[in-house]
Design an enzyme around this catalytic site. Sequence first.
Site, PDB file in Angstrom:
ATOM      1  N   GLY A  60       1.746   1.750  -0.544  1.00 53.85           N
ATOM      2  CA  GLY A  60       2.376   2.771   0.310  1.00 53.85           C
ATOM      3  C   GLY A  60       4.087   2.804   0.329  1.00 53.85           C
ATOM      4  NE  ARG A  87      13.013  -0.427  13.208  1.00 52.39           N
ATOM      5  CZ  ARG A  87      11.751  -0.274  12.986  1.00 52.39           C
ATOM      6  NH1 ARG A  87      10.910  -0.404  13.831  1.00 52.39           N
ATOM      7  NH2 ARG A  87      11.588   0.394  11.956  1.00 52.39           N
ATOM      8  CG  ASN A 113      -4.739   0.268  10.700  1.00 53.99           C
ATOM      9  OD1 ASN A 113      -5.302   0.897   9.782  1.00 53.99           O
ATOM     10  ND2 ASN A 113      -3.652   0.241  10.963  1.00 53.99           N
ATOM     11  CG  ASP A 144      10.333  -5.341  16.444  1.00 52.82           C
ATOM     12  OD1 ASP A 144      10.115  -4.531  16.043  1.00 52.82           O
ATOM     13  OD2 ASP A 144       9.346  -6.257  17.115  1.00 52.82           O
ATOM     14  CB  VAL A 146       5.665  -0.441   4.518  1.00 59.91           C
ATOM     15  CG1 VAL A 146       5.919  -2.007   4.820  1.00 59.91           C
ATOM     16  CG2 VAL A 146       5.888   0.340   5.677  1.00 59.91           C
ATOM     17  N   GLY A 147       4.693  -1.018   1.427  1.00 60.06           N
ATOM     18  CA  GLY A 147       4.204  -2.076   0.458  1.00 60.06           C
ATOM     19  C   GLY A 147       5.062  -2.098  -0.816  1.00 60.06           C
TER      20      GLY A 147
END
Length: 308
Positions: free
Chosen positions: A9, A151, A95, A148, A11-12
């Site tokens: 997807g 960001r 998941n 994180d 991200v991958g």
Amino acid sequence: MKVTVVGAGAVGASCAEYIAIKDFASEVVLLDIKEGYAEGKAMDLMQTASLNGFDTKITGITNDYSKTAGSDIAVITSGVPRKPGMTREELIGINAGIVKTVASSLLEHSPDAILIVVSNPMDTMTYLVHKTTDLPKNRIIGMGGALDSARFKYRLAEALDAPISDIDGMVIGGHSDTGMVPLASHATRNSINVTEFLTEERLSQVVEDTKVGGATLTKLLGTSAWYAPGAAVSSLVQAIACDQKKMFPCSTYLEGEYGLEDICIGVPVLLGKNGIEEIVDVPLSDAEKNKMKESAAGVSKTNGLLEL
């Protein structure tokens, strides 16, 4: 150096792209359960090789783990991404089963691989891999703090109106909107603490904006972000592959470090050829210690939803 990325997807595929562009791996295998999807992503990426100047071979595979055999590092991005208004914790039921199956399938063909977990809720999925495999703790790494922290640095640079290369900062704790602990007391601009430049109110806003960084993007995009997560994963993979001994906050299994037991949560670690080479003890203020305890309590509560 062979790297497998499970889940083709956004991200991958982004992760595979950044690894290839950095040109430190001989091969990246991109695997997905959707017929032809990984093959198409791999072909598209390989057609950028001459334009981006890399020689890494990218191979797309549909659900055949035998083609991942001999992987040095494997990245698990599989699972359902967040939708607007959804927390990372709400993904656990779907998941958990996916991550458990993927980890088992990877290790069947690459028993010496180092695993990097990206699937959400990430700290709990990292804990799940610990509890359902026989791997030593140094070979199971949760990617959350690296993203994180990126960001956090972005928000600090924005507030300071400074080039991001001037900024250093770190986020520890759980990879959740309420669990992140941005270490404002350690954040610097070119070695000078940011408290010298920002008011307490502005710095508090930076911290809050960092904690909801993923949710902000999910609301704007309608799904989870992918560029920064992919870049964060590629940085962890490169640190391991190139034995860089680089420090990142990663979710790792704690056995007394930071006063925490039987939990995977983000703390500073050194990454090298053996995966997590060392857990780094960073002094925390009393307020940061309390926030870390609160964060750990939240992660433990989510862990309790697992059917181990």
